[in-house]
Design an enzyme around this catalytic site. Structure first.
Site, mmCIF file in Angstrom:
data_model
loop_
_atom_site.group_PDB
_atom_site.id
_atom_site.type_symbol
_atom_site.label_atom_id
_atom_site.label_comp_id
_atom_site.label_asym_id
_atom_site.label_seq_id
_atom_site.Cartn_x
_atom_site.Cartn_y
_atom_site.Cartn_z
ATOM 1 N N ASP A 139 7.257 -3.096 -3.453
ATOM 2 C CA ASP A 139 6.405 -3.644 -2.399
ATOM 3 C C ASP A 139 5.311 -4.482 -3.034
ATOM 4 O OD1 ASP A 139 5.816 -4.050 0.255
ATOM 5 O OD2 ASP A 139 4.436 -2.356 0.393
ATOM 6 N N TYR A 141 2.040 -7.462 -2.336
ATOM 7 C CA TYR A 141 0.723 -7.420 -1.695
ATOM 8 C C TYR A 141 0.309 -8.865 -1.484
ATOM 9 C CZ TYR A 141 -3.846 -4.843 -1.406
ATOM 10 O OH TYR A 141 -5.015 -4.225 -1.012
ATOM 11 N N HIS A 146 -5.061 -9.612 3.839
ATOM 12 C CA HIS A 146 -4.902 -8.151 3.853
ATOM 13 C C HIS A 146 -5.577 -7.539 2.620
ATOM 14 C CE1 HIS A 146 -3.006 -4.206 4.309
ATOM 15 N NE2 HIS A 146 -2.536 -4.313 3.085
ATOM 16 N N ARG A 155 -13.217 -0.498 -1.415
ATOM 17 C CA ARG A 155 -14.191 -0.834 -2.475
ATOM 18 C C ARG A 155 -15.121 -1.915 -1.943
ATOM 19 N NH1 ARG A 155 -9.239 -1.393 -4.674
ATOM 20 N NH2 ARG A 155 -9.479 -3.614 -4.273
ATOM 21 N N GLU A 211 2.563 -0.990 8.651
ATOM 22 C CA GLU A 211 2.287 -2.240 7.942
ATOM 23 C C GLU A 211 3.337 -3.260 8.361
ATOM 24 O OE1 GLU A 211 1.863 -1.441 3.699
ATOM 25 O OE2 GLU A 211 -0.269 -1.031 4.007
ATOM 26 N N GLU A 213 5.445 -6.164 7.740
ATOM 27 C CA GLU A 213 5.929 -6.856 6.543
ATOM 28 C C GLU A 213 7.285 -7.496 6.796
ATOM 29 O OE1 GLU A 213 5.739 -4.784 2.823
ATOM 30 O OE2 GLU A 213 4.083 -3.493 3.434
ATOM 31 N N ASP A 245 6.196 -0.664 6.634
ATOM 32 C CA ASP A 245 5.882 0.219 5.513
ATOM 33 C C ASP A 245 4.817 1.221 5.988
ATOM 34 O OD1 ASP A 245 5.571 1.239 2.944
ATOM 35 O OD2 ASP A 245 4.162 -0.330 2.344
ATOM 36 N N LYS A 265 2.903 6.624 0.970
ATOM 37 C CA LYS A 265 3.862 5.580 1.315
ATOM 38 C C LYS A 265 5.314 6.055 1.245
ATOM 39 C CE LYS A 265 0.948 1.884 1.038
ATOM 40 N NZ LYS A 265 0.817 0.814 2.022
ATOM 41 N N THR A 372 1.697 -6.289 3.591
ATOM 42 C CA THR A 372 1.231 -6.469 4.968
ATOM 43 C C THR A 372 0.828 -7.911 5.217
ATOM 44 O OG1 THR A 372 0.406 -4.233 4.829
ATOM 45 C CG2 THR A 372 -0.363 -5.552 6.685
HETATM 46 MN MN MN Z 1 3.153 -2.176 2.109
#
Ligand code: MN
Length: 440
Positions: A139, A141, A146, A155, A211, A213, A245, A265, A372
């Site tokens: 997976d 990113y 996102h 964070r 998510e 995707e 996801d 996950k 995502t």
């Molecule tokens: Mn994902």
């Protein structure tokens, strides 16, 4: 090479299958996605079919009952036996040959129509499985929107890590728990540490999320130790599916450092059953651009073809149908939507080139998740985490019900479609899954 446009994309092309000519269908003759099915309520052998309008063309029957030329009959043999992977492994010349043959056979003036009419099954009468055995699952990113939004929640002082603009970030996921659309998933248990608690506890997730995707299925493989260059990267891609996801947002923050997500996950992901081929997506290719002021990709992640047509214009959206809606016959509310070409900071070719740059071999049936696909605007979040500000601002649904995360009985539905002025609209069908109570 990017798959090219040809006669099979002609927007004027019509089919002798009437429902395929309806303007709203996801499956006009210009699409021709593959899925693995059998008739509902039977234990007949699985076979591969092609979605056309409201019907499925049964390729097992089509191989038996319709005259085809030898090269085409040879390609139909594994598909008749339910083995999509064997066909995917053959590579693009085979994919193109069969697409052209199916397009001719299903077109309005085809003489094969008389043989193929008895090879159609209504989609409502079929059971679909995963299209093929899913191998390794990675997976990514790829939506910077996102990554920035989620990074900001986890964070606040350091939302987007400095490597993001240079490396297509990904992690190795779990393929055993990938299920086909329509299968329900149990709310996961996991270790959860609340911010004000001294110690973690084991309990059912209370922050279950989806998510939005896309997933790319690998067709032909590459040898171990032989990286795939950008120029060849798309030759290894068979097609795309929708991919949910599912994620447990209260398990994720406690476990994800230092090695990435795990139990949050690995309890399940849902795949749509119809694989929309890279050929079918040819009319919807768009230039890939970096925002002003961002670094250009390193040379191994760059090519002229990627700059001119690396992105794909696919509208994706997520719907939620609560149990109350389901009981009332309400189809659900649309929660959000975005566009793949606007959401993604990295293209599929870049994902393949990066995945293999160290020598990793991709195999037929491997799945690459895009991550995502959140868009830049506030209502374009591809997860509840983003749409509800990390659980702080509930969504009010059309029934008056509220959600910050998913409740038991909720059904999540992903949809995707491509439209362009000079092309026929094509879609992906539904990717749906319902949340069952946890086992505790
Ligand atoms: Mn994902």
């Amino acid at each position: 090479m990017t798959a090219a446009r040809d006669d099979t994309h002609d927007p004027a092309l019509a089919s002798w299958v009437d429902s395929a000519n309806h303007p709203d269908t996801d499956f006009p003759i210009q699409n021709l996605p593959y899925g693995r099915f059998r008739r509902k309520g039977t234990d007949e052998p699985w076979r591969i079919g092609v979605a056309i309008g409201d019907e499925v063309l049964d390729l097992r029957l089509a191989a038996e009952l319709c005259p085809w030329g030898d090269p085409v009959l040879e390609l139909l043999t594994p598909l008749a036996a339910g083995d999509l992977a064997a066909f995917m492994a053959l590579g693009r010349p085979a994919w193109q040959t069969l697409r052209a043959a199916l397009s001719r056979a299903l077109s309005a003036d085809s003489i094969q129509g008389a043989f193929l009419e008895s090879c159609l099954v209504q989609q409502v009468d079929v059971q679909l499985s995963l299209p093929c055995e899913i191998g390794d699952y990675t997976d990514f990113y790829t939506s910077i929107h996102h990554a920035t939004a989620v990074g900001g929640l986890f964070r606040p002082d350091n939302p987007l890590l400095p490597n993001y603009q240079w490396v297509p970030i990904g992690y190795h996921g779990r393929s055993s728990s990938i299920v086909v659309s329509g299968k329900s998933l149990r709310r996961p248990m996991g270790q959860i540490k609340l911010p004000d608690a001294a110690e973690p506890v084991l309990r059912a997730s209370r922050r279950l999320d989806f998510e939005l995707e896309l997933g790319a299925l690998i067709g032909s493989d590459n040898d171990l130790g032989h990286p795939v260059a950008m120029a060849q990267a798309e030759d290894h891609l068979f097609g795309l599916v929708l991919f949910n996801d599912w994620s447990a947002r209260d398990i994720q923050p406690w476990e994800y450092q230092p090695l990435g997500p795990f139990i949050s996950k690995n309890f399940g992901s849902t795949l749509s059953p119809w694989v929309v081929t890279m050929q079918a997506l040819a009319p919807f290719r768009r230039p890939f651009k970096r925002p002003a002021g961002h670094p250009q990709p390193l040379p191994y992640l760059d090519s002229e073809a990627n700059r001119s047509a690396g992105a794909i214009d696919i509208d994706v959206e997520v719907w939620l149908q609560t149990l109350r809606m389901k009981k009332a016959g309400h189809p659900g509310d649309r929660l959000s939507g975005s566009n793949y070409s606007e959401a993604a900071y990295w293209t599929l070719a870049q994902l393949v080139a990066h995945h293999t740059v160290g020598g990793c071999n991709l195999r037929t049936g491997d799945l690459l998740g895009t991550g995502t696909l959140s868009g830049p605007a506030p209502g374009q979040g591809g997860s509840l985490l983003e749409l509800c500000g990390g659980g702080k601002t509930p969504l009010t649904l059309s029934t008056g019900e509220q959600r910050t995360f998913l409740e038991d009985g909720d059904t999540v539905i992903l949809r995707g479609a491509c439209a362009a002025e000079d092309a026929r609209r094509i879609g992906f069908g539904d990717c749906r899954g319902t949340v069952l109570p946890s086992v505790d």
